[in-house]
Scaffold this motif. Structure first.
Motif, PDB file in Angstrom:
ATOM      1  N   THR B  86      41.469  37.164  44.528  1.00 27.22           N
ATOM      2  CA  THR B  86      42.495  37.531  44.373  1.00 27.22           C
ATOM      3  C   THR B  86      42.852  38.789  43.118  1.00 27.22           C
ATOM      4  N   TYR B  87      43.590  39.708  43.272  1.00 28.51           N
ATOM      5  CA  TYR B  87      43.939  40.675  42.131  1.00 28.51           C
ATOM      6  C   TYR B  87      45.340  40.641  41.760  1.00 28.51           C
ATOM      7  N   LEU B  88      45.616  40.381  40.788  1.00 26.36           N
ATOM      8  CA  LEU B  88      47.090  40.206  40.125  1.00 26.36           C
ATOM      9  C   LEU B  88      47.385  41.307  39.285  1.00 26.36           C
ATOM     10  N   CYS B  89      48.640  41.960  39.603  1.00 31.39           N
ATOM     11  CA  CYS B  89      49.246  42.984  39.002  1.00 31.39           C
ATOM     12  C   CYS B  89      50.334  42.542  37.951  1.00 31.39           C
ATOM     13  N   ALA B  90      50.234  42.886  36.820  1.00 29.87           N
ATOM     14  CA  ALA B  90      51.182  42.536  35.754  1.00 29.87           C
ATOM     15  C   ALA B  90      51.879  43.703  34.622  1.00 29.87           C
ATOM     16  N   VAL B  91      53.126  43.310  34.442  1.00 28.94           N
ATOM     17  CA  VAL B  91      53.754  44.345  33.756  1.00 28.94           C
ATOM     18  C   VAL B  91      54.394  43.813  32.675  1.00 28.94           C
ATOM     19  N   ILE B  92      54.759  44.243  31.524  1.00 29.81           N
ATOM     20  CA  ILE B  92      55.739  43.773  30.478  1.00 29.81           C
ATOM     21  C   ILE B  92      57.286  44.298  31.093  1.00 29.81           C
ATOM     22  N   PRO B  93      58.301  43.625  31.259  1.00 29.90           N
ATOM     23  CA  PRO B  93      59.435  43.769  31.416  1.00 29.90           C
ATOM     24  C   PRO B  93      60.472  44.351  30.371  1.00 29.90           C
ATOM     25  N   MET B  94      60.178  45.523  29.778  1.00 28.69           N
ATOM     26  CA  MET B  94      60.975  46.263  28.676  1.00 28.69           C
ATOM     27  C   MET B  94      62.532  45.978  28.894  1.00 28.69           C
ATOM     28  N   ASP B  95      62.888  46.009  29.995  1.00 30.55           N
ATOM     29  CA  ASP B  95      64.642  45.951  30.337  1.00 30.55           C
ATOM     30  C   ASP B  95      64.980  44.569  29.641  1.00 30.55           C
ATOM     31  N   THR B  96      64.099  43.589  29.490  1.00 30.64           N
ATOM     32  CA  THR B  96      64.578  42.301  29.172  1.00 30.64           C
ATOM     33  C   THR B  96      64.436  41.797  27.867  1.00 30.64           C
ATOM     34  N   GLY B  97      63.300  42.580  27.284  1.00 29.93           N
ATOM     35  CA  GLY B  97      63.044  42.558  25.765  1.00 29.93           C
ATOM     36  C   GLY B  97      62.038  41.329  25.500  1.00 29.93           C
ATOM     37  N   ARG B  98      61.580  40.574  26.742  1.00 30.40           N
ATOM     38  CA  ARG B  98      60.558  39.584  26.744  1.00 30.40           C
ATOM     39  C   ARG B  98      59.228  40.067  26.347  1.00 30.40           C
ATOM     40  N   ARG B  99      58.615  39.528  25.303  1.00 36.23           N
ATOM     41  CA  ARG B  99      57.327  40.013  25.261  1.00 36.23           C
ATOM     42  C   ARG B  99      56.330  39.326  25.744  1.00 36.23           C
ATOM     43  N   ALA B 100      56.248  39.016  27.134  1.00 37.08           N
ATOM     44  CA  ALA B 100      55.203  38.457  27.869  1.00 37.08           C
ATOM     45  C   ALA B 100      55.122  39.150  29.144  1.00 37.08           C
ATOM     46  N   LEU B 101      54.157  38.843  30.111  1.00 39.81           N
ATOM     47  CA  LEU B 101      53.827  39.541  31.168  1.00 39.81           C
ATOM     48  C   LEU B 101      54.641  39.027  32.480  1.00 39.81           C
ATOM     49  N   THR B 102      55.165  39.619  33.261  1.00 32.83           N
ATOM     50  CA  THR B 102      55.376  39.336  34.667  1.00 32.83           C
ATOM     51  C   THR B 102      54.566  39.953  35.601  1.00 32.83           C
ATOM     52  N   PHE B 103      54.049  38.865  36.628  1.00 30.36           N
ATOM     53  CA  PHE B 103      53.094  38.955  37.438  1.00 30.36           C
ATOM     54  C   PHE B 103      53.638  39.065  38.952  1.00 30.36           C
ATOM     55  N   GLY B 104      52.818  39.807  39.712  1.00 24.02           N
ATOM     56  CA  GLY B 104      53.077  39.863  41.096  1.00 24.02           C
ATOM     57  C   GLY B 104      52.528  38.687  41.676  1.00 24.02           C
ATOM     58  N   SER B 105      52.492  38.436  43.036  1.00 23.43           N
ATOM     59  CA  SER B 105      51.926  37.345  43.680  1.00 23.43           C
ATOM     60  C   SER B 105      50.540  37.623  43.652  1.00 23.43           C
ATOM     61  N   GLY B 106      49.805  38.596  43.742  1.00 26.11           N
ATOM     62  CA  GLY B 106      48.335  38.917  44.109  1.00 26.11           C
ATOM     63  C   GLY B 106      48.326  39.412  45.598  1.00 26.11           C
ATOM     64  N   THR B 107      47.146  40.167  45.533  1.00 30.37           N
ATOM     65  CA  THR B 107      46.521  40.463  46.609  1.00 30.37           C
ATOM     66  C   THR B 107      45.336  40.078  46.902  1.00 30.37           C
ATOM     67  N   ARG B 108      44.936  39.392  47.963  1.00 33.55           N
ATOM     68  CA  ARG B 108      43.584  38.938  48.296  1.00 33.55           C
ATOM     69  C   ARG B 108      42.797  39.847  48.868  1.00 33.55           C
ATOM     70  N   LEU B 109      41.615  40.070  48.260  1.00 33.41           N
ATOM     71  CA  LEU B 109      40.416  41.036  48.742  1.00 33.41           C
ATOM     72  C   LEU B 109      39.364  40.417  49.141  1.00 33.41           C
ATOM     73  N   GLN B 110      38.977  40.707  50.506  1.00 35.81           N
ATOM     74  CA  GLN B 110      37.667  40.355  51.170  1.00 35.81           C
ATOM     75  C   GLN B 110      36.848  41.195  51.261  1.00 35.81           C
ATOM     76  N   VAL B 111      35.585  41.183  50.900  1.00 32.96           N
ATOM     77  CA  VAL B 111      34.613  42.284  51.265  1.00 32.96           C
ATOM     78  C   VAL B 111      33.462  41.827  52.007  1.00 32.96           C
ATOM     79  N   GLN B 112      33.404  42.436  53.073  1.00 34.63           N
ATOM     80  CA  GLN B 112      32.567  41.981  54.128  1.00 34.63           C
ATOM     81  C   GLN B 112      31.065  42.321  53.931  1.00 34.63           C
ATOM     82  N   PRO B 113      30.098  41.531  53.814  1.00 35.20           N
ATOM     83  CA  PRO B 113      28.525  42.053  53.957  1.00 35.20           C
ATOM     84  C   PRO B 113      28.094  42.770  54.788  1.00 35.20           C
TER      85      PRO B 113
END
Lengths: 116, 113
Positions: B86-113
């Motif tokens: 699962t690949y998680l995207c994260a950003v820092i929300p500058m509009d809130t001034g909070r110095r911590a990451l906000t994450f998306g819920s993730g995308t599950r990747l399956q690579v088929q052999p």
């Protein structure tokens, strides 16, 4: 061997009990964080601390408490007030965040908490 | 609107193909963006960070950022079964001034052999 350690790896709690999750880092990072992850979900911020003796609430702080008495340690207590505590708890650390810059955040291995 | 949005997937690609993972964010002033990889039952591992518009390459990974469109993507070239995670995207929300990451819920990747 530098890194972030969390203990225990698995924790079982009875209803009404408080439990404390340990997080220690030897990376000399100023900032530390606690996140919670539920199945199929992203990470949600519980608390974070940019410096010793200071911490801020995140999005889901209710039912949790933290302390930051030492730079290398940021324990999280899950209290009985947390109604649904079963989740994967992740601790992270980074260099202190600047006003207009952001330093990369690294995670510990996590603690899986189950309420019986 | 969620602050960080990702398609949950699963995204299925054959071995050797290019996997394209996408993320949109709501805060127009965000400056810092991160991609994490999370294997099942494990903690997230940082694989890419990007701060400026354009592309950033690291081995088989390329991060692309378009601040005007509030869009960040991750391309994985020559996908391998070991990239299945699962690949998680994260950003820092500058509009809130909070110095911590906000994450998306993730995308599950399956690579088929």
């Amino acid at each position: 061997d530098g890194g972030i350690t969390q203990s225990p790896k698995y924790l079982f709690r009875k209803e009404g009990q408080n439990v404390t999750l340990s997080c220690e880092q030897n990376l000399n990072h100023d900032a530390m964080y606690w996140y919670r992850q539920d199945p199929g979900q992203g990470l949600r911020l519980i608390y974070y601390s940019q410096i010793v003796n200071d911490f801020q609430k995140g999005d889901i702080a209710e039912g949790y408490s933290v302390s930051r008495e030492k730079k290398e340690s940021f324990p999280l207590t899950v209290t009985s007030a947390q109604k649904n505590p079963t989740a994967f708890y992740l601790c992270a650390s980074s260099e202190r965040q600047g006003v207009s810059s952001y330093n990369e955040q690294f995670f510990g291995p996590g603690t899986r908490l189950t309420v019986l | 609107q969620k602050e960080v949005e990702q398609n949950s997937g699963p995204l299925s690609v054959p071995e050797g193909a290019i996997a394209s993972l996408n993320c949109t964010y709501s805060d127009r002033v965000s400056q810092s963006f991160f991609w994490y990889r999370q294997y099942s039952g494990k903690s997230p591992e940082l694989i890419m960070s990007i701060y400026s518009n354009g592309d950033k390459e690291d081995g088989r990974f390329t991060a692309q950022l378009n601040k005007a469109s509030q869009y960040v993507s991750l391309l994985i070239r020559d996908s391998q079964p070991s990239d299945s995670a699962t690949y998680l995207c994260a950003v820092i929300p500058m509009d809130t001034g909070r110095r911590a990451l906000t994450f998306g819920s993730g995308t599950r990747l399956q690579v088929q052999p």
